[in-house]
Every structure is written in structure tokens, then in C-alpha cells.
Write a protein that holds these residues in place. Structure first.
Motif, short mmCIF file in Angstrom:
data_model
loop_
_atom_site.label_atom_id
_atom_site.label_comp_id
_atom_site.label_asym_id
_atom_site.label_seq_id
_atom_site.Cartn_x
_atom_site.Cartn_y
_atom_site.Cartn_z
N ASN A 33 -59.85 38.17 -3.51
CA ASN A 33 -59.45 36.84 -3.99
C ASN A 33 -59.74 36.77 -5.48
O ASN A 33 -60.89 36.93 -5.91
CB ASN A 33 -60.20 35.73 -3.25
N HIS A 35 -59.21 34.54 -9.10
CA HIS A 35 -58.90 33.23 -9.69
C HIS A 35 -58.67 33.42 -11.19
O HIS A 35 -59.52 33.96 -11.90
CB HIS A 35 -60.04 32.24 -9.45
N SER A 101 -49.23 32.11 -7.98
CA SER A 101 -50.25 32.14 -6.93
C SER A 101 -49.62 32.62 -5.63
O SER A 101 -48.53 32.17 -5.25
CB SER A 101 -50.85 30.75 -6.74
N HIS A 123 -55.02 33.33 -7.18
CA HIS A 123 -55.03 31.87 -7.36
C HIS A 123 -54.95 31.58 -8.86
O HIS A 123 -55.85 31.96 -9.62
CB HIS A 123 -56.30 31.25 -6.79
N HIS A 125 -54.85 28.67 -11.74
CA HIS A 125 -55.28 27.28 -11.89
C HIS A 125 -54.91 26.75 -13.27
O HIS A 125 -54.86 27.50 -14.25
CB HIS A 125 -56.80 27.16 -11.71
#
Length: 327
Positions: A33, A35, A101, A123, A125
Motif C-alpha cells: 500500500n 500513499h 489511485s 492511494h 491524495h
């Protein structure tokens, strides 16, 4: 003989365990994962050895976007933003957007055998650019000589996954609102609200001091009386201002020699005529009298045409001879 076999067996077990440990370390170093914020560059690791690979390619949400040996045809959202490292088989994506994403998959074959699929979730943002807004309300408690402070923290960003953290002295609390008790001995107390997501954070400091001043609250009847008194005061002030203005106006007229009762247009015109030098005997009282006086004044007849003027200037004494009247 038996000791030699046991020695070989333990050596084999040690090498196997070492290999398993090294494989676990390599696998754990691969992020599953990731970000990132908008505009960043991300490197997606293949997490697999590149030796002996006969086929390798990357997918995004089931769509093939990069391959080692096969040309990838068709349009996709990552065009001109991808770079596949042919040595390590790692994939680099530049200029990330919120739409990037999703799930990336790495599939490969070594010695014509399918290897485990590596899955990475990305992900992206929106970064927080504006500090949060903080409001506070303090209530004094005379019984225990303290104040209860209620604080609210609000973010002005639409970024999902925003968390709120409060810091007061050495204490840390979570949540967008905070209720805290302070005393006058604490002096100025600093409350720090921090909003954060996976990529950055912003903070705002609110300073509150406990005071033993009890806020005055008015009932509805008292509030009505206060408003009515204020309105009456405003009306009285307007009346005073108007009265002063009228008094000043009349005083100026008196100093200028003007009768305050003469408030007609005819009187004003008559005043102008007096100032121009009209004698008191011929002074008209109104506009009509002025015009009538001008009309009734006798006018001395004189030449009315150019011919009359010429004849008037050339008149001579009567001539004795009729022949001399030709001119």
C-alpha cells in the motif's frame, strides 16, 4: 559415518532457513500500500528476481499498461508517464493524479513457469494547503474557581481521510472537538489543532486564558427594553441634529439682512434686484411688480430702421429753393 550424515543434514537445514529468511526480508521490503500526493512520482517494485524471466508485464485494474517483451497497444491514462526498468522490472509513474489511485499487478514467468502475482495498491491524495479554523468558548465556574474550555476544529479541505489531533501541554487527544478544564493559575494555555492525511499536515494554535468574569445574559424582556431605549436615543439624536441645522440656517439669514418670513421665490428675486442698486423709491416687492414697472416706464421714441437713422443724421435747415431738396 553417522556423524557425517548428521552434519550434512544440519548444514542443509541451515541453508534452507537462511534462504527462507532472506526471501521474507525481500518480500517484506515491498510496499503493498503506497500513499502519494498529487503531482508526485512513484516507483512500483516488482518484488521478484529478474534472473531467468521470460515474460513480465504490469497491469492497472486488469488493463495491461507495460510489458518487457510484448508491445502494449491501446490508449490508457498513463501514456507518456510510465518508465519500465528492464533490469529490475520496476515501474515508475510520473505526475500522479487523483484518478491514478487503484490496484497495480505485476505478472511474470521464469523458465516458462508462472510466478506469484505481486499486487500493489496506490492511494493518491490531495495535499492539505490551508490550516484548520479553531473556535473556542470558555465558561467560568465560581464553585471550583476554574474554566471549562470548549474548542472546535474544522478543516477547509475536501481531501478524504483527514484526522484531527489536539495537543495541550504534554497531552494529546484525537477528534475535531475538545473540552478541557483550566484555572487562572495556568495563565495563557496553548491549544494546537493539527489536521493530517497520509501525505502532509497543517496546524493552528489557539491561546485561551481563564478569567473569573461571568458573562452577562439578558432575558427576552430585558433585551427588548435595551433595544427600545437604543432606538429612542437614535430618534432623539436625529431631532437634535435637525433642530440645530434649522437654527443655524435662520441665524445665517438674519445676519445677511434677510427676513426669515420671506420664503418665496419672488422675495428672493427682489433681494437680488436690491443688491444690484435699485432705488428704494422704485423697489418692486414681487416679480410681477418688477415686470410691471419695467413695462410702464415711458420709452423715448427713436429711429426704428436703418433708413430712419440715416435720415435723422442728415437733416438740414429748410431750403428756400425747391431744387435743393433732392438730397
Amino acid at each position: 559415518m553417522v556423524g557425517g550424515c548428521l552434519s550434512c543434514f544440519f548444514t542443509y537445514i541451515s541453508v534452507l532457513l537462511l534462504g527462507v529468511c532472506l526471501y521474507d526480508v525481500e518480500t517484506s521490503s515491498c510496499e503493498r500500500n503506497i500513499h502519494k500526493k498529487v503531482g508526485d512520482t512513484v516507483e512500483l517494485l516488482s518484488c521478484s528476481p529478474a534472473e531467468g524471466v521470460t515474460s513480465a508485464y504490469w497491469k492497472y485494474e486488469g488493463l495491461r499498461i507495460a510489458s518487457k517483451n510484448v508491445y502494449v497497444s491501446g490508449k490508457h491514462q498513463f501514456e507518456e508517464r510510465l518508465n519500465l526498468n528492464l533490469s529490475s522490472l520496476d515501474l515508475t509513474v510520473r505526475g500522479l493524479t487523483l484518478q491514478d489511485s487503484g490496484v497495480f499487478s505485476f505478472l511474470s514467468e521464469a523458465n516458462n513457469k508462472q510466478r506469484p502475482t505481486v499486487t500493489i495498491t496506490l492511494h493518491v491524495h490531495e495535499p492539505i494547503t490551508i490550516a484548520p479554523a479553531v473556535t473556542s468558548n470558555s465558561t467560568w465556574h465560581p464553585l471550583n474557581q476554574s474554566c471549562t474550555v470548549l474548542l472546535e476544529c474544522s478543516a477547509t479541505t475536501d481531501s478524504p481521510g483527514v484526522t484531527y489531533t489536539w495537543a495541550v501541554g504534554n497531552e494529546t487527544m484525537n477528534g475535531s472537538s475538545l473540552q478541557h478544564v483550566i484555572t487562572p493559575q495556568d495563565g495563557d494555555t496553548r491549544f494546537t489543532c493539527t489536521i493530517s492525511n497520509f501525505v502532509n499536515e497543517k496546524s493552528t494554535i489557539e491561546t485561551v486564558k481563564c478569567s473569573n468574569v461571568t458573562p452577562v445574559t439578558l432575558e427576552k424582556g430585558q433585551l427588548f427594553v435595551v433595544l427600545l431605549s437604543a432606538a429612542g436615543g437614535v430618534c432623539l439624536m436625529i431631532v437634535i441634529i435637525v433642530g440645530v441645522a434649522v437654527y443655524v440656517c435662520h441665524r445665517k439669514r438674519s445676519q445677511a439682512g434677510v427676513d426669515p418670513d420671506e420664503l418665496t421665490v419672488y422675495a428672493d428675486i427682489n433681494d437680488v434686484a436690491n443688491e444690484a442698486g435699485t432705488s428704494s423709491a422704485m423697489k418692486a416687492c414681487t416679480l410681477y411688480e418688477t415686470i410691471d414697472t419695467r413695462v410702464n416706464t415711458p420709452v423715448t421714441p427713436g429711429p426704428q430702421t436703418v433708413y430712419d437713422k440715416i435720415q435723422f443724421s442728415r437733416m438740414r435747415k429748410p431750403s428756400v429753393s425747391p431744387y435743393q431738396d433732392i438730397s
